[in-house]
Each structure stands twice: as C-alpha cells, then as structure tokens.
Design a protein around this motif. Sequence first.
Motif, PDB file in Angstrom:
ATOM      1  N   LYS A 228       0.844  -1.187   0.000  1.00  0.00           N
ATOM      2  CA  LYS A 228       0.000   0.000   0.000  1.00  0.00           C
ATOM      3  C   LYS A 228       0.885   1.245   0.000  1.00  0.00           C
ATOM      4  O   LYS A 228       2.063   1.192   0.290  1.00  0.00           O
ATOM      5  CB  LYS A 228      -0.914   0.001   1.223  1.00  0.00           C
ATOM      6  CG  LYS A 228      -1.916  -1.146   1.243  1.00  0.00           C
ATOM      7  CD  LYS A 228      -2.775  -1.064   2.496  1.00  0.00           C
ATOM      8  CE  LYS A 228      -3.772  -2.214   2.530  1.00  0.00           C
ATOM      9  NZ  LYS A 228      -4.611  -2.183   3.751  1.00  0.00           N
ATOM     10  N   HIS A 229       0.265   2.368  -0.311  1.00  0.00           N
ATOM     11  CA  HIS A 229       0.959   3.653  -0.234  1.00  0.00           C
ATOM     12  C   HIS A 229       2.181   3.696  -1.154  1.00  0.00           C
ATOM     13  O   HIS A 229       3.276   4.093  -0.733  1.00  0.00           O
ATOM     14  CB  HIS A 229       1.372   3.969   1.208  1.00  0.00           C
ATOM     15  CG  HIS A 229       0.241   3.895   2.184  1.00  0.00           C
ATOM     16  ND1 HIS A 229       0.375   3.382   3.448  1.00  0.00           N
ATOM     17  CD2 HIS A 229      -1.059   4.246   2.078  1.00  0.00           C
ATOM     18  CE1 HIS A 229      -0.785   3.436   4.075  1.00  0.00           C
ATOM     19  NE2 HIS A 229      -1.679   3.952   3.257  1.00  0.00           N
ATOM     20  N   TRP A 233       0.137   6.835  -4.886  1.00  0.00           N
ATOM     21  CA  TRP A 233      -0.669   7.172  -3.715  1.00  0.00           C
ATOM     22  C   TRP A 233      -0.047   8.347  -2.964  1.00  0.00           C
ATOM     23  O   TRP A 233      -0.747   9.274  -2.544  1.00  0.00           O
ATOM     24  CB  TRP A 233      -0.785   5.964  -2.796  1.00  0.00           C
ATOM     25  CG  TRP A 233      -1.747   6.163  -1.654  1.00  0.00           C
ATOM     26  CD1 TRP A 233      -3.062   5.798  -1.610  1.00  0.00           C
ATOM     27  CD2 TRP A 233      -1.472   6.787  -0.394  1.00  0.00           C
ATOM     28  NE1 TRP A 233      -3.620   6.162  -0.396  1.00  0.00           N
ATOM     29  CE2 TRP A 233      -2.673   6.775   0.368  1.00  0.00           C
ATOM     30  CE3 TRP A 233      -0.320   7.366   0.163  1.00  0.00           C
ATOM     31  CZ2 TRP A 233      -2.747   7.306   1.652  1.00  0.00           C
ATOM     32  CZ3 TRP A 233      -0.410   7.903   1.440  1.00  0.00           C
ATOM     33  CH2 TRP A 233      -1.610   7.871   2.169  1.00  0.00           C
ATOM     34  N   ASN A 237      -1.899  11.837  -2.120  1.00  0.00           N
ATOM     35  CA  ASN A 237      -2.473  11.895  -0.779  1.00  0.00           C
ATOM     36  C   ASN A 237      -1.566  12.453   0.319  1.00  0.00           C
ATOM     37  O   ASN A 237      -2.063  12.966   1.317  1.00  0.00           O
ATOM     38  CB  ASN A 237      -2.917  10.489  -0.353  1.00  0.00           C
ATOM     39  CG  ASN A 237      -4.007   9.929  -1.245  1.00  0.00           C
ATOM     40  OD1 ASN A 237      -5.172  10.287  -1.101  1.00  0.00           O
ATOM     41  ND2 ASN A 237      -3.634   9.059  -2.164  1.00  0.00           N
TER      42      ASN A 237
END
Length: 268
Positions: A228-229, A233, A237
């Motif tokens: 993730k991330h 991203w 974000n």
Amino acid sequence: MINILVTLNSNYIPPLKVMLNSLFQNNIEEKFSIYIMYSNISDQDLHELDQFVKRHNQSLYPIYVDPKLFEDAPVFRHYTSEMYYRLASHQFLPDDLDRILYLDPDIVVINPIKDFYYSDFENCLFIASEHTHSTKVANLFNKLRLKTPNAKGYFNTGVLLMNLERIRKEVKLEDIYAFINENRLKLVLPDQDVLNALYWDKIKPVDCYRYNYDARYYEIIKLLPNAKHGMEWIKENTVFIHYCGKDKPWQKNYKGELGAFYKKYEIL
C-alpha cells in the motif's frame, strides 16, 4: 494567514529553503508568516533567507533565542539544542497567534496544507502523527521508559500543529526543565520524549502516511508484494514527506527513492 514555525541552526538553512520552496509552490493561494527560532545564525544568512521568502511574497519573522534557555538539556547524535525550542515557542511567539504549524526543515510539502492547518484540535494541545511502522515494537518500551502506561502512542514532533491558546495556559517551562533533569539518562529522542511524556493525553493523532510520511518506510514497503501507499498514492495523498534519521537527501550518498521530491524543489 497560515503561521509556520521552524527551529534550526545555520547548518539547516539550505534544506529549510527547499522545504519553504515546496511549501510555497504547492500552496500558491496562501499567505504565510514564517517564524524561525535560532541561536547561532549569522546576520548574512538571515538577510539571504529574508530575501528568499520575500521573493515568494511571503513574510519572515526571525526570533533569537538565548542558547542558555536549554544549555543543560542533553543533545547527542545529529540532534541539537534547537530541537527543544518548539516546546518553549509559545513564550516567544506573538500573543495574537492562536495556532501555528511546526515543521522540521528536513521535510518537503507536496500537497496543499490548508485542510490540515485548520483541523479541529478537539481541546487538544497538539495534533501529530505516530510513525506507526516503527513505533509498534517500541511502544511498550516507550511506555515503561516514560511512565505513560495509558498513552495512545509515541508521536513524532517533526510535524506538530500547535494550539497556542491552550498551550500558553498549560505548558510550563519549569515542568519541561524538571522532566529533563529527572530523566536525562532515559532520553532517546529528547524533545520528542518530553512531549510524549508530559502531554501524551493532549495530542490528537492523525494519519502519518498523509501528514508525516517517513521516507525510510517507503524503502521497506516497496519490497513487499501488493504494498500500500506506493508512489502514485503518495503523490496524490501525502502532504508532508519527512526525511527522518541521519541519512538526508542533500547528502551525496543518499539513495532513498523519495529523495526525488527533495531534488525537485531544490532545483526549482
């Protein structure tokens, strides 16, 4: 008007300019008051920094601090006594400021900060992030070391939104001095330890992956499957990328992939 606080010595002037450049570039509609607390920055460096800020149509307010303020506080490794100044900043900042955002100079700002800056304090003194990937293992140790068994976590002080109205009433220098004197042999990350030990129940937590992204973490997660991330991203974000630790993106041997953001604003 958005108020920004930085505490530093002369060695951090170059990365400070990169941080401020990233802040201005990604918040072009905002007006900033930049407060810097220092003890050993030359008049020439201050003049050049003032001109740099003015070229971006923003305002700089240098605040000299007598180095005796924390002369007995422990410093080690790459930390300096200026790190403590954020804890005493409410005694130096103008009385009419109700909030200010402290930022370490080893940060870049890659998205607008307005929503975060105007966050509801919910009666807390500070808003900050844990570096959850690195503190999970250390949390029990920190609670024992700092005698905070009910603490929600261990918060990083590199990005610290400060509720000055309440801080002026509740944060006392004598309490900070007393804690440092009584625990100097236990302090690992000195100013951070003070904040977490004395005010652990008055800190509102926010997502570190958006508001205090530790660049070291990216080097770990990019090796994981379905991580993730990822980079896209982060671009969309994350607001603050924080180059924690002794390895910095302005060093020639820095290899971290997120150093590309620092280089971008260094060139600009």
